[in-house]
Design a protein around this motif. Sequence first.
Motif, mmCIF file in Angstrom:
data_model
loop_
_atom_site.group_PDB
_atom_site.id
_atom_site.type_symbol
_atom_site.label_atom_id
_atom_site.label_comp_id
_atom_site.label_asym_id
_atom_site.label_seq_id
_atom_site.Cartn_x
_atom_site.Cartn_y
_atom_site.Cartn_z
ATOM 1 N N UNK A 14 -1.128 -8.393 5.128
ATOM 2 C CA UNK A 14 -2.189 -8.224 6.125
ATOM 3 C C UNK A 14 -1.682 -7.431 7.326
ATOM 4 N N UNK A 15 -2.590 -6.739 7.996
ATOM 5 C CA UNK A 15 -2.187 -5.978 9.168
ATOM 6 C C UNK A 15 -3.170 -4.873 9.489
ATOM 7 N N UNK A 16 -2.774 -4.021 10.442
ATOM 8 C CA UNK A 16 -3.585 -2.878 10.870
ATOM 9 C C UNK A 16 -3.038 -1.626 10.194
ATOM 10 N N UNK A 17 -3.941 -0.823 9.621
ATOM 11 C CA UNK A 17 -3.537 0.384 8.901
ATOM 12 C C UNK A 17 -4.304 1.587 9.449
ATOM 13 N N UNK A 18 -3.567 2.661 9.716
ATOM 14 C CA UNK A 18 -4.187 3.867 10.245
ATOM 15 C C UNK A 18 -4.801 4.691 9.120
ATOM 16 N N UNK A 19 -5.846 5.433 9.482
ATOM 17 C CA UNK A 19 -6.491 6.312 8.517
ATOM 18 C C UNK A 19 -5.601 7.521 8.241
ATOM 19 N N UNK A 20 -5.383 7.782 6.962
ATOM 20 C CA UNK A 20 -4.615 8.954 6.553
ATOM 21 C C UNK A 20 -5.532 10.143 6.277
ATOM 22 N N UNK A 21 -6.799 9.873 6.013
ATOM 23 C CA UNK A 21 -7.766 10.944 5.790
ATOM 24 C C UNK A 21 -9.147 10.447 6.205
ATOM 25 N N UNK A 22 -10.157 11.284 5.997
ATOM 26 C CA UNK A 22 -11.505 10.978 6.486
ATOM 27 C C UNK A 22 -12.308 10.058 5.587
ATOM 28 N N UNK A 23 -11.877 9.893 4.352
ATOM 29 C CA UNK A 23 -12.648 9.093 3.404
ATOM 30 C C UNK A 23 -11.723 8.092 2.713
ATOM 31 N N UNK A 24 -11.582 6.924 3.327
ATOM 32 C CA UNK A 24 -10.782 5.839 2.756
ATOM 33 C C UNK A 24 -11.749 4.754 2.303
ATOM 34 N N UNK A 25 -11.743 4.440 1.011
ATOM 35 C CA UNK A 25 -12.664 3.424 0.528
ATOM 36 C C UNK A 25 -12.019 2.037 0.538
ATOM 37 N N UNK A 26 -12.807 1.044 0.219
ATOM 38 C CA UNK A 26 -12.345 -0.342 0.290
ATOM 39 C C UNK A 26 -11.159 -0.594 -0.648
ATOM 40 N N UNK A 27 -11.201 -0.035 -1.837
ATOM 41 C CA UNK A 27 -10.122 -0.246 -2.796
ATOM 42 C C UNK A 27 -8.817 0.362 -2.290
ATOM 43 N N UNK A 28 -8.911 1.542 -1.672
ATOM 44 C CA UNK A 28 -7.720 2.160 -1.105
ATOM 45 C C UNK A 28 -7.183 1.340 0.073
ATOM 46 N N UNK A 29 -8.115 0.792 0.863
ATOM 47 C CA UNK A 29 -7.701 -0.050 1.981
ATOM 48 C C UNK A 29 -6.957 -1.287 1.522
ATOM 49 N N UNK A 30 -7.465 -1.931 0.468
ATOM 50 C CA UNK A 30 -6.778 -3.098 -0.085
ATOM 51 C C UNK A 30 -5.433 -2.714 -0.687
ATOM 52 N N UNK A 31 -5.353 -1.531 -1.275
ATOM 53 C CA UNK A 31 -4.085 -1.068 -1.840
ATOM 54 C C UNK A 31 -3.043 -0.862 -0.749
ATOM 55 N N UNK A 32 -3.473 -0.376 0.407
ATOM 56 C CA UNK A 32 -2.544 -0.193 1.520
ATOM 57 C C UNK A 32 -1.974 -1.527 1.980
ATOM 58 N N UNK A 33 -2.741 -2.604 1.785
ATOM 59 C CA UNK A 33 -2.260 -3.954 2.109
ATOM 60 C C UNK A 33 -1.604 -4.613 0.898
ATOM 61 N N UNK A 34 -1.193 -3.788 -0.076
ATOM 62 C CA UNK A 34 -0.531 -4.249 -1.306
ATOM 63 C C UNK A 34 -1.419 -5.145 -2.168
ATOM 64 N N UNK A 35 -2.722 -4.929 -2.083
ATOM 65 C CA UNK A 35 -3.715 -5.569 -2.944
ATOM 66 C C UNK A 35 -3.939 -7.046 -2.589
ATOM 67 N N UNK A 36 -5.037 -7.570 -3.135
ATOM 68 C CA UNK A 36 -5.359 -8.985 -2.988
ATOM 69 C C UNK A 36 -4.390 -9.812 -3.818
ATOM 70 N N UNK A 37 -4.164 -11.031 -3.362
ATOM 71 C CA UNK A 37 -3.395 -11.954 -4.175
ATOM 72 C C UNK A 37 -4.267 -12.436 -5.334
ATOM 73 N N UNK A 38 -3.641 -13.020 -6.330
ATOM 74 C CA UNK A 38 -4.373 -13.487 -7.502
ATOM 75 C C UNK A 38 -5.370 -14.573 -7.131
#
Length: 266
Positions: free
Chosen positions: A157-181
């Motif tokens: 969990x944490x704050x993540x900066x935008x790397x581009x103009x179109x970041x979708x929810x799945x990419x956002x979760x991937x940046x947080x190393x995905x949801x736990x099981x």
Amino acid sequence: MKIKNWIFAGCSVLLLASCTTPKNITYFPDVQDGETVTLTDVKGIVLKPTDKLSIIVNTKSVELNNVLNMPVSSQIIGYQEQQALTQSRGTSGYTIDPEGYIDFPLIGKVKAAGLTRSELAAHLKQTLQERHTATDAVVTVEYLNLGFSVMGDVDKPGFYKFENDRVNLLQGLSMASDMKITGMRQNVKVIRTDGNQQKIYVLDLLDHKALMASPAYYLQQNDVIYVEPNSYQKRQSTANASEITKASFWLSAISVLTTVAVLVFK
């Protein structure tokens, strides 16, 4: 022989139950190979008041570049003059004011809120050309403080900066190393702030069509993604979680054994 058959049947049921993969764990369980989904029409991140931007203007004139690109060191108290001169130019930040404007050198007040960063760059370039200030300007706009937060049942969990103009929810979760099981994939919330209002979107990651059609599929600045833990994880977080887990396990085991015994000796 009859007793052995009943015992074998009971064990088989337990093994099958333990090996079954729950449908609420796998992403998009019903998606078909080659299936096409129409995405929500978005033009990118739209700038808002309090957003902070880096604006760099490059022209053939060194003197003009020095005027249009304020050195970042000039805003830092305590720097010596020689240090200030050696700092790179064009990295100072422009914060959009509450009315949606920035104050840009040689131009003055410029409306930034409501535009994308590419639209703002094009507007600044056009204005410099129309005023005959610079006919060869290359304007680059970058985000400085724009990002989103991920919290709840994710690995990082944490704050993540935008790397581009179109970041979708799945990419956002991937940046947080995905949801736990143990994260609830059918109840992911996106909290979005618009002025003095907040809107909460509830998204189902098992339904790919509904997810990709949602206005919250593409993230905006200051969005908060919250992944709710499932009931098991909630129980584990209590003080007596281990005792509860052990008790429920043994109660289930005793129930199964009792059922098998009744069937055998009936």
